[in-house]
Design a protein around this motif. Structure first.
Motif, PDB file in Angstrom:
ATOM      1  N   LEU A   1       6.483 -39.004  -3.247  1.00  0.00           N
ATOM      2  CA  LEU A   1       7.274 -39.069  -4.601  1.00  0.00           C
ATOM      3  C   LEU A   1       7.109 -40.509  -5.152  1.00  0.00           C
ATOM      4  O   LEU A   1       7.275 -41.584  -4.151  1.00  0.00           O
ATOM      5  CB  LEU A   1       8.455 -38.390  -4.653  1.00  0.00           C
ATOM      6  N   VAL A   2       7.251 -40.608  -6.364  1.00  0.00           N
ATOM      7  CA  VAL A   2       7.163 -41.944  -7.095  1.00  0.00           C
ATOM      8  C   VAL A   2       8.350 -41.688  -8.201  1.00  0.00           C
ATOM      9  O   VAL A   2       8.434 -40.684  -8.782  1.00  0.00           O
ATOM     10  CB  VAL A   2       5.981 -42.599  -7.656  1.00  0.00           C
ATOM     11  N   GLY A   3       9.352 -42.631  -8.083  1.00  0.00           N
ATOM     12  CA  GLY A   3      10.285 -42.456  -8.888  1.00  0.00           C
ATOM     13  C   GLY A   3      11.012 -43.650  -9.304  1.00  0.00           C
ATOM     14  O   GLY A   3      10.809 -44.626  -8.799  1.00  0.00           O
ATOM     15  N   GLY A   4      12.230 -43.404 -10.228  1.00  0.00           N
ATOM     16  CA  GLY A   4      13.038 -44.602 -10.432  1.00  0.00           C
ATOM     17  C   GLY A   4      14.188 -44.353 -11.358  1.00  0.00           C
ATOM     18  O   GLY A   4      14.394 -43.062 -11.497  1.00  0.00           O
ATOM     19  N   ALA A   5      14.986 -45.054 -11.620  1.00  0.00           N
ATOM     20  CA  ALA A   5      16.259 -45.031 -12.556  1.00  0.00           C
ATOM     21  C   ALA A   5      16.263 -46.449 -13.352  1.00  0.00           C
ATOM     22  O   ALA A   5      15.782 -47.636 -12.744  1.00  0.00           O
ATOM     23  CB  ALA A   5      17.316 -44.986 -11.714  1.00  0.00           C
ATOM     24  N   ILE A   6      16.540 -46.226 -14.772  1.00  0.00           N
ATOM     25  CA  ILE A   6      16.655 -47.092 -15.283  1.00  0.00           C
ATOM     26  C   ILE A   6      18.019 -47.140 -15.993  1.00  0.00           C
ATOM     27  O   ILE A   6      18.485 -46.159 -16.681  1.00  0.00           O
ATOM     28  CB  ILE A   6      15.651 -46.921 -16.773  1.00  0.00           C
ATOM     29  N   ASP A   7      18.886 -48.239 -16.149  1.00  0.00           N
ATOM     30  CA  ASP A   7      20.189 -48.251 -16.957  1.00  0.00           C
ATOM     31  C   ASP A   7      19.875 -48.811 -18.178  1.00  0.00           C
ATOM     32  O   ASP A   7      19.215 -49.901 -18.445  1.00  0.00           O
ATOM     33  CB  ASP A   7      21.068 -49.488 -16.044  1.00  0.00           C
TER      34      ASP A   7
ATOM     35  N   LEU B   1      18.445 -44.140 -28.209  1.00  0.00           N
ATOM     36  CA  LEU B   1      17.251 -43.534 -27.571  1.00  0.00           C
ATOM     37  C   LEU B   1      17.675 -42.191 -27.121  1.00  0.00           C
ATOM     38  O   LEU B   1      17.099 -41.001 -27.307  1.00  0.00           O
ATOM     39  CB  LEU B   1      16.721 -44.317 -26.757  1.00  0.00           C
ATOM     40  N   ILE B   2      18.697 -42.269 -25.938  1.00  0.00           N
ATOM     41  CA  ILE B   2      18.932 -40.894 -25.198  1.00  0.00           C
ATOM     42  C   ILE B   2      19.353 -39.718 -25.858  1.00  0.00           C
ATOM     43  O   ILE B   2      19.125 -38.736 -25.919  1.00  0.00           O
ATOM     44  CB  ILE B   2      20.270 -41.330 -24.184  1.00  0.00           C
ATOM     45  N   ASN B   3      20.224 -40.142 -27.007  1.00  0.00           N
ATOM     46  CA  ASN B   3      20.757 -38.851 -27.885  1.00  0.00           C
ATOM     47  C   ASN B   3      19.446 -38.181 -28.680  1.00  0.00           C
ATOM     48  O   ASN B   3      19.561 -37.195 -28.890  1.00  0.00           O
ATOM     49  CB  ASN B   3      21.771 -39.567 -28.785  1.00  0.00           C
ATOM     50  N   SER B   4      18.476 -39.079 -28.740  1.00  0.00           N
ATOM     51  CA  SER B   4      17.246 -38.350 -29.429  1.00  0.00           C
ATOM     52  C   SER B   4      16.262 -37.514 -28.482  1.00  0.00           C
ATOM     53  O   SER B   4      15.318 -36.934 -28.719  1.00  0.00           O
ATOM     54  CB  SER B   4      16.481 -39.311 -30.125  1.00  0.00           C
ATOM     55  N   MET B   5      16.450 -37.811 -27.263  1.00  0.00           N
ATOM     56  CA  MET B   5      15.673 -37.066 -26.255  1.00  0.00           C
ATOM     57  C   MET B   5      16.380 -35.785 -25.676  1.00  0.00           C
ATOM     58  O   MET B   5      17.468 -35.600 -25.538  1.00  0.00           O
ATOM     59  CB  MET B   5      15.543 -38.181 -24.931  1.00  0.00           C
ATOM     60  N   PRO B   6      15.645 -34.837 -25.208  1.00  0.00           N
ATOM     61  CA  PRO B   6      16.084 -33.831 -24.379  1.00  0.00           C
ATOM     62  C   PRO B   6      16.802 -34.025 -23.132  1.00  0.00           C
ATOM     63  O   PRO B   6      16.362 -34.960 -22.557  1.00  0.00           O
ATOM     64  CB  PRO B   6      14.825 -32.765 -23.979  1.00  0.00           C
TER      65      PRO B   6
ATOM     66  N   VAL C   1      18.908 -43.060 -16.404  1.00  0.00           N
ATOM     67  CA  VAL C   1      17.755 -42.370 -16.855  1.00  0.00           C
ATOM     68  C   VAL C   1      17.059 -42.247 -15.572  1.00  0.00           C
ATOM     69  O   VAL C   1      16.599 -43.293 -15.214  1.00  0.00           O
ATOM     70  CB  VAL C   1      17.077 -42.765 -18.084  1.00  0.00           C
ATOM     71  N   HIS C   2      16.903 -41.079 -14.959  1.00  0.00           N
ATOM     72  CA  HIS C   2      16.070 -41.050 -13.674  1.00  0.00           C
ATOM     73  C   HIS C   2      14.832 -40.224 -13.825  1.00  0.00           C
ATOM     74  O   HIS C   2      15.064 -39.190 -14.649  1.00  0.00           O
ATOM     75  CB  HIS C   2      17.050 -40.814 -12.555  1.00  0.00           C
ATOM     76  N   PHE C   3      13.858 -40.371 -13.204  1.00  0.00           N
ATOM     77  CA  PHE C   3      12.615 -39.760 -13.238  1.00  0.00           C
ATOM     78  C   PHE C   3      11.682 -39.723 -11.855  1.00  0.00           C
ATOM     79  O   PHE C   3      12.030 -40.383 -10.972  1.00  0.00           O
ATOM     80  CB  PHE C   3      11.743 -40.388 -14.183  1.00  0.00           C
ATOM     81  N   LEU C   4      10.848 -38.685 -11.689  1.00  0.00           N
ATOM     82  CA  LEU C   4      10.006 -38.495 -10.459  1.00  0.00           C
ATOM     83  C   LEU C   4       8.805 -37.889 -10.663  1.00  0.00           C
ATOM     84  O   LEU C   4       8.874 -36.969 -11.558  1.00  0.00           O
ATOM     85  CB  LEU C   4      11.023 -37.676  -9.671  1.00  0.00           C
TER      86      LEU C   4
ATOM     87  N   PHE D   1      15.195 -36.966 -16.079  1.00  0.00           N
ATOM     88  CA  PHE D   1      16.777 -36.685 -16.412  1.00  0.00           C
ATOM     89  C   PHE D   1      17.445 -37.675 -17.552  1.00  0.00           C
ATOM     90  O   PHE D   1      17.236 -38.705 -16.846  1.00  0.00           O
ATOM     91  CB  PHE D   1      17.561 -36.489 -15.307  1.00  0.00           C
ATOM     92  N   ALA D   2      17.565 -37.394 -18.733  1.00  0.00           N
ATOM     93  CA  ALA D   2      18.041 -38.457 -19.571  1.00  0.00           C
ATOM     94  C   ALA D   2      19.740 -38.460 -19.776  1.00  0.00           C
ATOM     95  O   ALA D   2      20.136 -39.402 -20.230  1.00  0.00           O
ATOM     96  CB  ALA D   2      17.407 -38.240 -21.051  1.00  0.00           C
ATOM     97  N   ARG D   3      20.256 -37.295 -19.155  1.00  0.00           N
ATOM     98  CA  ARG D   3      21.607 -37.399 -19.317  1.00  0.00           C
ATOM     99  C   ARG D   3      22.180 -36.864 -17.681  1.00  0.00           C
ATOM    100  O   ARG D   3      21.655 -36.545 -17.080  1.00  0.00           O
ATOM    101  CB  ARG D   3      22.305 -36.175 -20.346  1.00  0.00           C
TER     102      ARG D   3
END
Length: 160
Positions: A127-133, A142-147, A43-46, A73-75
Motif C-alpha cells: 500500500l502507498v498512502g498518507g495524510a494531509i492536515d 475544500l473539504i466541505n466541497s468534497m464527498p 484527509v487520508h488516502f491509500l 477519506f475527507a472527513r
C-alpha cells in the motif's frame, strides 16, 4: 468572467490553502494483518499497489480493494484495512510507534516517508498512502466541497 480551463478554479483554491502537515509512506503487509485509522481531522488516502485487502467502515459492508484501487477519506471517520474481514486489528498509531520509532503526537512535517513492514509472513499486500492536515479556515472550503469518501476502482470505470 469565463475561465478557459475549469481546473484553473481548483488551482486557485489549492494555491490559497497552506498545507500544515503531511505524512506519506509505503506499507508492505503480510497475511494476516489489520489496522485501524481513528477519526482524525486529516484527509487520508491509500492506494493498493500490489495484492489486495479489505476496507471496513462503520455502517458499510466490507469492501475488497485490489491492486490499483484508491480510497480517500475527507472527513473524520474510522477506517479499518485488513488482509481479511476477520483479521486481528491493531491501531495504526501503534504500528507507526513500533516500526517507525516516532512520537505520532508530534508534527511529522520533517519526518522521512514511512516504510512499514508488518504482518504474519503470508502473502504480501503493498500500500502507498498518507495524510494531509489542512488549516481549519481555508481547508474547510475544500473539504466541505468534497464527498466524505472517494473510491476509484482499477477494474470498474463507472466508479471513477
Amino acid at each position: 468572467m469565463t475561465r478557459a480551463n475549469p481546473m484553473d478554479l481548483l488551482s486557485d483554491i489549492l494555491s490559497t490553502i497552506q498545507i500544515e502537515n503531511t505524512f506519506f509512506g509505503r506499507q508492505t503487509l503480510t497475511e494476516p494483518w489489520g489496522y485501524e485509522i481513528p477519526p482524525t481531522s486529516t484527509v487520508h488516502f491509500l492506494r493498493v499497489t500490489s495484492g489486495a485487502c479489505w476496507l471496513m467502515r462503520p455502517g458499510h459492508e466490507p469492501q475488497r480493494l485490489e491492486s490499483g484501487d484508491f480510497v480517500m477519506f475527507a472527513r473524520p471517520t474510522i477506517s479499518v484495512f485488513a488482509s481479511s474481514p476477520d483479521a486481528e486489528i491493531v491501531p495504526l498509531v501503534d504500528l507507526i510507534r513500533k516500526y517507525y520509532a516516532v512520537d505520532y503526537s508530534i508534527e511529522l512535517r520533517n519526518a522521512p516517508p514511512l516504510d512499514l513492514h508488518h504482518g504474519g509472513g503470508g502473502p504480501a499486500t503493498e500500500l502507498v498512502g498518507g495524510a494531509i492536515d489542512l488549516p481549519v479556515d481555508t481547508g474547510a472550503m475544500l473539504i466541505n466541497s468534497m464527498p466524505e469518501f472517494i473510491y476509484l476502482s482499477s477494474r470498474e470505470p463507472e466508479t471513477r
